[in-house]
Design a protein around this motif. Structure first.
Motif, PDB file in Angstrom:
ATOM      1  N   LEU A   1      37.467  -5.678  23.351  1.00 30.62           N
ATOM      2  CA  LEU A   1      38.191  -6.743  23.439  1.00 30.62           C
ATOM      3  C   LEU A   1      39.076  -7.309  24.797  1.00 30.62           C
ATOM      4  N   THR A   2      39.241  -6.068  25.667  1.00 27.45           N
ATOM      5  CA  THR A   2      39.982  -6.364  26.907  1.00 27.45           C
ATOM      6  C   THR A   2      39.252  -7.358  27.772  1.00 27.45           C
ATOM      7  N   GLY A   3      38.004  -7.048  27.947  1.00 31.10           N
ATOM      8  CA  GLY A   3      37.281  -8.290  28.590  1.00 31.10           C
ATOM      9  C   GLY A   3      37.254  -9.594  28.123  1.00 31.10           C
ATOM     10  N   ILE A   4      37.260  -9.742  26.727  1.00 36.80           N
ATOM     11  CA  ILE A   4      37.126 -10.982  26.053  1.00 36.80           C
ATOM     12  C   ILE A   4      38.515 -11.793  26.272  1.00 36.80           C
ATOM     13  N   ILE A   5      39.576 -10.968  26.066  1.00 39.59           N
ATOM     14  CA  ILE A   5      40.944 -11.424  26.400  1.00 39.59           C
ATOM     15  C   ILE A   5      41.207 -11.756  27.760  1.00 39.59           C
ATOM     16  N   ALA A   6      40.872 -11.021  28.650  1.00 42.48           N
ATOM     17  CA  ALA A   6      40.759 -11.287  30.025  1.00 42.48           C
ATOM     18  C   ALA A   6      40.332 -12.759  30.327  1.00 42.48           C
ATOM     19  N   LYS A   7      39.086 -12.957  29.749  1.00 43.72           N
ATOM     20  CA  LYS A   7      38.473 -14.151  30.027  1.00 43.72           C
ATOM     21  C   LYS A   7      38.949 -15.297  29.388  1.00 43.72           C
ATOM     22  N   MET A   8      39.708 -15.093  28.446  1.00 41.24           N
ATOM     23  CA  MET A   8      40.341 -16.106  27.481  1.00 41.24           C
ATOM     24  C   MET A   8      41.524 -16.601  28.543  1.00 41.24           C
ATOM     25  N   PHE A   9      42.139 -15.536  28.885  1.00 44.85           N
ATOM     26  CA  PHE A   9      43.537 -15.974  29.830  1.00 44.85           C
ATOM     27  C   PHE A   9      42.834 -16.906  31.055  1.00 44.85           C
ATOM     28  N   GLY A  10      41.665 -16.343  31.475  1.00 48.63           N
ATOM     29  CA  GLY A  10      41.321 -17.092  32.679  1.00 48.63           C
ATOM     30  C   GLY A  10      40.673 -18.531  32.201  1.00 48.63           C
TER      31      GLY A  10
ATOM     32  N   TYR B   1      42.150 -20.460  29.684  1.00 46.87           N
ATOM     33  CA  TYR B   1      43.373 -21.304  29.420  1.00 46.87           C
ATOM     34  C   TYR B   1      44.355 -21.384  30.359  1.00 46.87           C
ATOM     35  N   PHE B   2      44.202 -20.587  31.531  1.00 45.48           N
ATOM     36  CA  PHE B   2      45.216 -20.688  32.403  1.00 45.48           C
ATOM     37  C   PHE B   2      44.381 -21.002  33.872  1.00 45.48           C
ATOM     38  N   SER B   3      43.488 -21.888  33.764  1.00 38.49           N
ATOM     39  CA  SER B   3      42.590 -21.913  35.148  1.00 38.49           C
ATOM     40  C   SER B   3      43.571 -22.779  36.091  1.00 38.49           C
ATOM     41  N   PHE B   4      44.485 -23.580  35.555  1.00 39.73           N
ATOM     42  CA  PHE B   4      45.420 -24.175  36.497  1.00 39.73           C
ATOM     43  C   PHE B   4      46.236 -23.377  37.433  1.00 39.73           C
ATOM     44  N   VAL B   5      46.327 -22.092  37.139  1.00 36.27           N
ATOM     45  CA  VAL B   5      47.357 -21.201  37.715  1.00 36.27           C
ATOM     46  C   VAL B   5      46.935 -20.887  39.191  1.00 36.27           C
ATOM     47  N   PRO B   6      45.610 -20.694  39.612  1.00 38.01           N
ATOM     48  CA  PRO B   6      45.134 -20.570  40.886  1.00 38.01           C
ATOM     49  C   PRO B   6      45.770 -21.611  41.707  1.00 38.01           C
TER      50      PRO B   6
ATOM     51  N   GLY C   1      48.047  -5.178  20.435  1.00 35.67           N
ATOM     52  CA  GLY C   1      48.996  -5.587  21.207  1.00 35.67           C
ATOM     53  C   GLY C   1      48.743  -4.916  22.714  1.00 35.67           C
ATOM     54  N   GLY C   2      48.261  -3.639  22.694  1.00 35.04           N
ATOM     55  CA  GLY C   2      47.918  -3.034  23.911  1.00 35.04           C
ATOM     56  C   GLY C   2      46.796  -4.031  24.595  1.00 35.04           C
ATOM     57  N   CYS C   3      45.696  -4.152  23.952  1.00 30.23           N
ATOM     58  CA  CYS C   3      44.605  -4.906  24.434  1.00 30.23           C
ATOM     59  C   CYS C   3      45.068  -6.087  25.176  1.00 30.23           C
ATOM     60  N   ALA C   4      45.801  -7.071  24.422  1.00 31.94           N
ATOM     61  CA  ALA C   4      46.232  -7.953  24.914  1.00 31.94           C
ATOM     62  C   ALA C   4      47.148  -8.091  26.018  1.00 31.94           C
ATOM     63  N   ILE C   5      47.980  -6.824  26.171  1.00 29.31           N
ATOM     64  CA  ILE C   5      48.695  -6.679  27.468  1.00 29.31           C
ATOM     65  C   ILE C   5      47.658  -6.227  28.359  1.00 29.31           C
ATOM     66  N   LEU C   6      46.607  -5.408  28.203  1.00 33.10           N
ATOM     67  CA  LEU C   6      45.737  -5.044  29.159  1.00 33.10           C
ATOM     68  C   LEU C   6      44.728  -5.949  29.619  1.00 33.10           C
ATOM     69  N   GLY C   7      44.431  -6.979  28.948  1.00 32.47           N
ATOM     70  CA  GLY C   7      43.600  -8.044  29.271  1.00 32.47           C
ATOM     71  C   GLY C   7      44.544  -8.982  30.051  1.00 32.47           C
ATOM     72  N   LEU C   8      45.802  -9.351  29.908  1.00 33.34           N
ATOM     73  CA  LEU C   8      46.758 -10.068  30.919  1.00 33.34           C
ATOM     74  C   LEU C   8      46.506  -9.423  32.103  1.00 33.34           C
ATOM     75  N   GLY C   9      46.760  -8.088  32.223  1.00 34.17           N
ATOM     76  CA  GLY C   9      46.958  -7.356  33.471  1.00 34.17           C
ATOM     77  C   GLY C   9      45.683  -7.494  34.163  1.00 34.17           C
ATOM     78  N   VAL C  10      44.588  -7.384  33.648  1.00 34.51           N
ATOM     79  CA  VAL C  10      43.145  -7.541  34.283  1.00 34.51           C
ATOM     80  C   VAL C  10      43.105  -8.906  34.728  1.00 34.51           C
ATOM     81  N   TYR C  11      43.572  -9.739  34.038  1.00 34.41           N
ATOM     82  CA  TYR C  11      43.452 -11.268  34.514  1.00 34.41           C
ATOM     83  C   TYR C  11      44.014 -11.393  35.676  1.00 34.41           C
ATOM     84  N   ILE C  12      45.514 -10.835  35.777  1.00 35.21           N
ATOM     85  CA  ILE C  12      46.145 -11.076  36.816  1.00 35.21           C
ATOM     86  C   ILE C  12      45.700 -10.493  38.136  1.00 35.21           C
TER      87      ILE C  12
END
Length: 227
Positions: A193-202, A204-209, A116-127
């Motif tokens: 995991l953190t980098g992989i999760i951040a890339k996944m957010f990028g 799947y949410f490529s429309f956000v920028p 769960g922490g890795c997922a949150i950290l990955g989201l934070g890095v993506y943002i």
């Protein structure tokens, strides 16, 4: 333009808070912590300073190393890393306090908290990357090394850097406690995991920028058309 800059810094602040929350969540799982936090965490277990305070000190040390490496090539805007480092340390102590009741006992629950922490950290890095305003000292130090000491790619040097500070944290742990403490399998899992999760957010949410910064997208489109 000023409003867009303000928006970017607000978004970066949200990403920074989520990153700190992720680091604290990983730490509370008691299976180690993220690589960049490993030295501050081990020191905080032995010395009378908090994880956030040691994080600030370690970040400022990395900024000082950047100055030594880059010298006159050190851009003044990179000094923004200083208030960012202070804020990140404050956020870590705040989120550690918010998670004071999180003390998983069984190994499966510890592992679940870690993921769960890795997922949150990955989201934070993506943002943080999405905001595109300032790099954290760890990444900025790696970039300085790439610019001055080696021709290796950023990703390769980042892996070496993370491994090096994790080994140093392990050595501190052995000196202080006679065994590994604060550096465990969770540190490796978080690193992978953190980098992989951040890339996944990028991905799947490529429309956000385009939704957040339509003016930037429009400028890029106009530039491409002109070319």
């Amino acid at each position: 333009m000023k409003m867009e800059k303000l928006k970017r810094y607000l978004i970066f602040g949200a990403g920074l808070f989520l990153s700190s929350f992720g680091v604290s969540f990983i730490t509370k799982a008691d299976l180690g912590t993220s690589p960049i936090s490993s030295i501050p965490y081990v020191l905080s277990l032995q010395l009378p300073m908090t994880l956030g305070e040691f994080t600030i000190f370690f970040s400022l040390l990395l900024i000082a190393f950047q100055l030594l490496l880059l010298r006159k090539r050190f851009p003044l805007e990179h000094l923004l890393q200083i208030p960012v480092s202070v804020l990140f340390g404050i956020f870590i102590d705040l989120t550690m306090e918010l998670l004071s009741g999180l003390n998983p006992q069984s190994y499966p629950m510890c592992l679940l908290s870690l993921l769960g922490g890795c997922a949150i950290l990955g989201l934070g890095v993506y943002i943080e990357v999405l905001a595109d305003v300032v790099m954290l000292p760890g990444e900025s130090f790696v970039r300085a090394v790439c610019q001055t000491l080696t021709k290796k790619e950023f990703g390769t040097v980042k892996v070496v850097f993370d491994a090096s500070i994790t080994i140093c944290a392990g050595l501190f742990s052995i000196v202080f406690f006679g065994q590994l403490q604060g550096v465990r399998e969770g540190t490796l899992i978080a690193a992978l995991l953190t980098g992989i999760i951040a890339k996944m957010f990028g991905r799947y949410f490529s429309f956000v920028p385009g939704l957040l910064f339509p003016q930037k997208i429009s400028e890029n489109d106009n530039g491409a058309a002109a070319a």
